[in-house]
Design a protein around this motif. Structure first.
Motif, short mmCIF file in Angstrom:
data_model
loop_
_atom_site.label_atom_id
_atom_site.label_comp_id
_atom_site.label_asym_id
_atom_site.label_seq_id
_atom_site.Cartn_x
_atom_site.Cartn_y
_atom_site.Cartn_z
N GLY A 39 1.63 -2.14 5.31
CA GLY A 39 1.49 -0.74 4.97
C GLY A 39 0.30 -0.08 5.63
N PHE A 40 0.04 1.15 5.20
CA PHE A 40 -1.06 1.91 5.77
C PHE A 40 -1.52 2.97 4.77
CE2 PHE A 40 2.98 3.62 7.24
CZ PHE A 40 2.90 4.99 6.98
N MET A 41 -2.75 3.42 4.98
CA MET A 41 -3.28 4.53 4.21
C MET A 41 -3.55 5.65 5.21
SD MET A 41 -6.53 4.77 1.60
CE MET A 41 -7.75 4.32 2.81
N LEU A 42 -3.20 6.86 4.80
CA LEU A 42 -3.49 7.96 5.70
C LEU A 42 -4.17 9.10 4.98
CD1 LEU A 42 -1.22 10.44 5.34
CD2 LEU A 42 0.19 8.88 6.59
N LEU A 43 -4.80 9.94 5.78
CA LEU A 43 -5.44 11.16 5.32
C LEU A 43 -4.55 12.29 5.78
CD1 LEU A 43 -7.91 12.38 3.92
CD2 LEU A 43 -9.04 12.42 6.15
N ARG A 101 -3.22 11.24 9.52
CA ARG A 101 -3.85 10.27 10.41
C ARG A 101 -4.13 8.97 9.65
NH1 ARG A 101 -8.03 12.58 14.33
NH2 ARG A 101 -6.06 13.23 15.20
N ILE A 102 -3.79 7.85 10.26
CA ILE A 102 -3.99 6.54 9.64
C ILE A 102 -5.48 6.22 9.52
CG2 ILE A 102 -3.73 4.05 10.00
CD1 ILE A 102 -0.89 4.54 10.83
N VAL A 103 -5.86 5.74 8.34
CA VAL A 103 -7.24 5.31 8.07
C VAL A 103 -7.33 3.79 8.15
CG1 VAL A 103 -9.10 5.32 6.37
CG2 VAL A 103 -7.61 7.33 6.60
N MET A 143 -8.98 -1.91 -10.18
CA MET A 143 -7.66 -1.65 -9.63
C MET A 143 -7.01 -2.99 -9.28
SD MET A 143 -6.54 0.49 -6.24
CE MET A 143 -6.59 2.09 -6.98
N ASP A 144 -5.75 -3.11 -9.57
CA ASP A 144 -4.99 -4.32 -9.28
C ASP A 144 -4.78 -4.43 -7.77
OD1 ASP A 144 -3.32 -6.50 -9.45
OD2 ASP A 144 -1.54 -5.29 -9.93
N GLU A 145 -5.27 -5.50 -7.17
CA GLU A 145 -5.14 -5.71 -5.73
C GLU A 145 -3.88 -6.50 -5.46
OE1 GLU A 145 -5.52 -5.16 -2.05
OE2 GLU A 145 -7.22 -4.46 -3.23
N ARG A 146 -2.85 -5.84 -4.89
CA ARG A 146 -1.57 -6.49 -4.68
C ARG A 146 -1.28 -6.79 -3.22
NH1 ARG A 146 2.07 -2.39 -7.90
NH2 ARG A 146 0.74 -1.04 -6.71
N ARG A 147 -2.15 -6.38 -2.32
CA ARG A 147 -1.91 -6.62 -0.90
C ARG A 147 -1.95 -8.11 -0.60
NH1 ARG A 147 -6.10 -2.53 0.28
NH2 ARG A 147 -4.99 -0.60 0.06
N GLN A 148 -1.02 -8.54 0.26
CA GLN A 148 -1.00 -9.93 0.66
C GLN A 148 -1.77 -10.15 1.95
OE1 GLN A 148 3.08 -11.15 0.74
NE2 GLN A 148 3.37 -10.75 -1.42
N ARG A 149 -1.94 -9.12 2.75
CA ARG A 149 -2.70 -9.21 3.99
C ARG A 149 -3.76 -8.11 4.00
NH1 ARG A 149 1.82 -10.07 8.70
NH2 ARG A 149 2.97 -11.68 7.64
N ASN A 150 -4.84 -8.39 4.71
CA ASN A 150 -5.90 -7.40 4.81
C ASN A 150 -5.46 -6.22 5.67
OD1 ASN A 150 -7.70 -8.92 3.33
ND2 ASN A 150 -8.49 -9.97 5.13
N ARG A 151 -5.92 -5.06 5.26
CA ARG A 151 -5.73 -3.89 6.11
C ARG A 151 -6.94 -3.77 7.01
NH1 ARG A 151 -2.93 0.81 2.53
NH2 ARG A 151 -1.03 -0.32 2.13
N HIS A 152 -6.73 -3.17 8.15
CA HIS A 152 -7.79 -3.05 9.14
C HIS A 152 -8.11 -1.57 9.35
CE1 HIS A 152 -7.48 -7.27 10.13
NE2 HIS A 152 -6.18 -7.11 9.97
N ALA A 153 -9.37 -1.22 9.03
CA ALA A 153 -9.84 0.13 9.31
C ALA A 153 -9.89 0.28 10.82
CB ALA A 153 -11.21 0.36 8.69
N GLY A 205 -1.16 6.22 0.14
CA GLY A 205 -0.91 4.82 0.46
C GLY A 205 0.57 4.58 0.65
N PHE A 206 0.94 3.94 1.76
CA PHE A 206 2.34 3.70 2.10
C PHE A 206 2.61 2.21 2.23
CE2 PHE A 206 1.77 8.01 3.37
CZ PHE A 206 3.02 8.61 3.32
N HIS A 207 3.79 1.81 1.79
CA HIS A 207 4.28 0.45 1.95
C HIS A 207 5.42 0.49 2.96
CE1 HIS A 207 5.40 -3.64 1.05
NE2 HIS A 207 6.63 -3.25 0.80
N ILE A 208 5.35 -0.36 3.99
CA ILE A 208 6.42 -0.41 4.99
C ILE A 208 7.63 -1.11 4.37
CG2 ILE A 208 7.12 -1.31 7.24
CD1 ILE A 208 4.11 -1.06 8.04
N ILE A 209 8.75 -0.41 4.34
CA ILE A 209 9.95 -0.96 3.70
C ILE A 209 11.06 -1.28 4.70
CG2 ILE A 209 9.51 0.04 1.43
CD1 ILE A 209 11.47 2.30 2.17
#
Length: 113
Positions: free
Chosen positions: A37-41, A29-31, A1-11, A89-93
């Motif tokens: 951005g964020f990933m949620l379930l 709920r945020i994972v 998968m192409d990794e495009r994030r510029q900053r690490n996400r924090h579980a 997966g969400f990107h904050i815009i």
């Protein structure tokens, strides 16, 4: 998968729910979370390429923080092993400066918590 994030996400063990500002419905709920951005379930059938005005609400008390408001674009969704739940997966815009400061403070809490 192409990794495009510029900053690490924090579980996070911190329970943070995401609500649609307009309907008040809980989106999930945020994972994991970052300034970008964020990933949620979710139990909702969220669609990729949908834009949301969101409220991020920590269910665990975080001093001085009740919610963070932002606009987010749902980039992708996948069905989980439990077919009733979906990953998204969400990107904050769109985020106001004061809300970005609150998000950074929440991330500091997540990193040490």
């Amino acid at each position: 998968m192409d990794e495009r994030r510029q900053r690490n996400r924090h579980a996070t063990e911190l329970q943070i729910e995401v609500f649609d500002v307009h309907s008040g419905q809980c989106l999930g709920r945020i994972v994991d979370l970052s300034m970008e951005g964020f990933m949620l379930l979710s139990e909702l059938p969220l669609e990729a390429d949908s834009v949301w005005e969101c409220r991020l609400v920590p269910l665990t008390w975080v001093e001085g923080l009740e919610e963070i408001r932002l606009g987010a674009d749902c980039l992708w969704t996948r069905t989980g092993e439990d077919t009733r739940k979906r990953w998204a997966g969400f990107h904050i815009i769109d985020i106001a400066e004061d809300q970005a400061i609150a998000l950074e403070e929440l991330l500091q809490f997540v990193r040490v918590g």
